[in-house]
Design a protein around this motif. Structure first.
Motif: not given
Lengths: 347, 347
Positions: A333-346
DNA sequence: CTGTTAGCGCCTTCAT
DNA sequence: ATGAAGGCGCTAACAG
C-alpha cells in the motif's frame, strides 16, 4: 441459556486466565517488555497462539493515550505538485485529529542545504515524526541522522536522501521514471529519427538527476535513431522554459521530442503551440495539473508521468503514524507507483 | 503549577460542561439521534463548532463494541487476477481482526446469474456487508437490491451492476480502459497500417463488453489506417486463445496488433512467439502476472493495463468497514485508476 | 518477576 | 427531553 455475548472473540483477559497469569504479564509479553521469566514468556506466547488472540486496536490506542505531533517540511516556493500535496494535508489533518495526532507544515528553501538543515535542527526535536522534501546533501543527511538518533521518525518525501537513516522514503523510483519517459518517447516516435531534448529544473536535485540518468540509459542504448541533446536547466519556471524551447526549436530543426523532467510544463507547451510544433513534437512531462490535463486532451502532450500527490501525502501520514506507534505498515500500500497518464486514463 | 495533561484537546465532556448539558445529550446531538429539543441541539452544535471538538475514533469504536461480518463473493474459477485479490484478503483479514471485523470468502459461478443470485439470497443476510464480483443481470440486480433493502452494505467489485442500489463500485472505468488500449495501439503503431484483433473472454461480461466498446471508439474514429476485426471470444482460456491467434495470423497476414480484453494472455503470447510474430505485432493485455511481467520484459507485450488487485481488495474492505459504521470515506483514495504498465514502470 | 487497579473517552441502558 | 453511571479492552502505575 443465552449465548455468550463475546462468543468467539478472545480478549487479553482470556489469555491471562488460560495461561494462569495476570493481564499485566500478558501485556508485557505482548509488547516484548522486560521483567518476565523466559518460561512464562513462552507459556503466554503459546496461549496467545493457541487462542488466536488479536489485541483490539482501538482499545490499545485509547488506553495508551499517546498523542503525536508530526511536521511536514515542504519547499518554500510551492509548485503545483507540492501545493497539491499541501492541499491534501487538510483532509488528512481531520483523519489524524480523530486519532489524536496532528500535523504542522513548515516551508523552507529546499535548494539551500544550510537552511533546510537548520530548519530540521530547530523544529525537528519538537515532533514525534517528520516528513521532509529533502535535498541530498551531507549537511542535510547529518541533520536527519541526528533527529533519528534522538528518536524522531523521519520519512523523506518525493526526494530522498538514501544514505541517511530515514525510516522510509515516500516517493517513486526516479530512474525508473526517466526510463519510462525514454521508452514512451521511443515508442511514440516509431521509426522517426532526430533530436530529443531534456529540460530539467536543476540537476542538483537528486530526483531530476535520476530521471535524466534513466532517460539517457534508454534512449542511447535502445533508440539509435534518436540523439539526446545535452540537458538544459530552466529552474522549473514557465518563462525560462518557454525561452529554452524557442532556442531549441530554432537550433535543432530536427527536434522530435521533449522530456520535461520537472515543473514549468506550461511554458513548454505554450512555446510549442506558438511555434506550431505542438502536434509533431512528442512531449512528455510530469504531474497531472489543470494545465497538463488540458495539454493531454488537445494533444500537445503525449503522456504525463505522475506520482499521485494524494497518495504520497496519505502514505507519509500513515507511515509516520504507524512507525511512531510501532504498528505494522502494509508495504504494498505504501509503494508509490509511476503512473503513466494519457488522454484516455486521466484520473 | 503543572501543565494540564490534556492541554488543547477537547473532549466530549468539555463540550457538555461548556454547553451546560450532560454527555449523553452531546452524544445524541453528535449522532443526530432524536430526543433533544431544537434549541438544545443548536446550542450543543455551536459549542462543538466553537471548541473544535473531534471525537476520538478509538474511544468511540471501543465503546460501541460492534463487530461486523463481511463476505467476499468471488468467481468459482479464479483466474490469476482474482486469485491475487483473494490472496490479498489474508493480509486484510488481520487488519480487520484488530478492528473486530471479519471476512468470509465464498466462491460461486459468476457466469450463472441464477447461481449468483441465490448465493446472495442465501448467504447475504448473514452479513453486515458484501463485496461481490457481479454479473449485470436482472436477477442479480434484484438480489442485490433486496440485500440493500434489508440493511446490508453491498459493494460491487471489478464488475459492476450500475442499475442496482449497491453503495459503491470498486473497480475501473472499463470503457476508459478500452480507450486507453486503443490509443496505445494507435500510438505504438505510428503510421503502420493493418488489422487489429480483439480477443475477449465473453462479451456477456459487462467489463469485457465495455472495454470492447472503448477500443472500438478510438480505433475507428482516430486511426483510419487501422481496421478493427470482429471480436473473438476465447473464454479467458490459454488454449482457446492460442488457437484463435493462430487462426488470426494465417487469415490476416497484415495483422499488426492484438488487444486481449480478458485473461488467457499466456496463450496469446506463446502463440505469437511460436509464429515468430512476437516482435512486430503490438500486443496489449490486462493485469500484471508473473507471465505478463515476463512478456513485457522480453518485448512480447507492449503494455499491460492493470487495476491493482491489492488496491481493490483493500479498497473494498475499507469501504465496507466505513459504510457499515457510517464513517466517512476518502473518495480519492477509493478511486481505482487504470494503470498503464510497461517494462520500465513494472511495480 | 508478577499482580492489582485505576483509568483512557465515548456510548448506552436505565432512571428521572 | 435530559442525566447518571457502568462498561468496552487494554495499558501503566504502583504494590508486593
Amino acid at each position: 441459556m443465552r449465548l455468550l455475548p463475546d462468543a468467539g472473540i478472545v480478549k487479553l483477559k482470556d489469555v491471562a486466565r488460560e495461561a494462569g497469569v495476570s493481564t499485566a504479564t500478558v501485556d508485557r509479553v505482548l509488547h516484548g517488555r522486560p521483567g518476565v521469566r523466559d518460561a512464562t514468556v513462552r507459556r503466554v506466547k503459546d496461549t496467545i497462539e493457541r487462542l488466536g488472540f488479536q489485541p483490539h486496536a482501538a482499545a490499545a490506542e485509547l488506553a495508551r493515550g499517546r498523542r503525536q505531533r508530526f511536521c511536514f517540511v515542504m519547499p518554500k516556493t510551492l509548485n503545483l505538485f507540492m501545493a497539491d500535496i499541501v492541499a491534501q494535508l487538510s483532509t488528512i489533518r481531520s483523519y489524524l485529529a480523530a486519532r489524536r495526532a496532528l500535523i504542522d507544515v513548515i516551508e523552507t528553501d529546499v535548494f539551500d542545504a544550510e537552511a533546510l538543515a537548520s530548519t530540521l535542527e530547530d523544529f525537528g526535536p519538537r515532533y514525534d515524526g517528520i516528513a521532509v522534501v529533502a535535498l541530498d546533501h551531507p549537511r542535510v543527511r547529518v541533520a536527519i541522522d541526528e533527529l533519528v538518533e534522538a528518536g524522531t521518525v523521519v520519512v523523506t518525501l518525493v526526494s530522498d536522501v538514501p544514505s541517511s537513516r530515514r525510516a522510509h522514503y515516500v516517493g517513486v523510483d526516479n530512474i525508473a521514471a526517466g526510463r519510462t519517459a525514454g521508452t514512451l518517447i521511443g515508442r511514440f516516435l516509431g521509426n522517426r529519427t532526430g533530436k530529443v531534448a531534456v529540460i530539467a529544473g536543476s540537476l542538483l536535485l537528486r530526483d531530476h538527476a535520476e530521471r535524466l540518468f534513466g532517460v539517457q540509459q534508454v534512449i542511447s542504448s535502445e533508440y539509435s535513431g534518436l540523439t539526446l541533446l545535452a540537458p538544459v536547466e530552466g529552474r522549473d519556471d514557465d518563462a525560462h522554459n518557454s525561452a529554452l524551447v524557442n532556442r531549441l526549436l530554432t537550433e535543432y530543426p530536427d527536434l522530435v521530442a521533449i522530456y520535461n523532467i520537472g515543473a514549468g510544463t506550461t511554458g513548454i507547451g505554450n512555446a510549442l503551440i506558438e511555434a506550431g510544433r505542438a502536434r509533431d513534437v512528442v512531449f512528455i512531462g510530469h504531474d497531472v495539473t489543470p494545465q497538463t490535463r488540458r495539454f493531454l486532451m488537445v494533444g500537445v502532450m503525449d503522456a504525463v508521468l505522475s506520482q499521485s500527490p494524494g497518495h504520497e501525502a496519505r502514505s507519509a501520514a500513515r507511515v509516520l503514524l504507524a512507525l511512531s506507534r510501532n504498528e505494522p505498515i502494509i508495504a504494498e500500500q505504501e509503494q508509490i507507483g509511476i503512473d503513466i497518464v494519457i488522454r484516455d486514463n486521466l484520473p
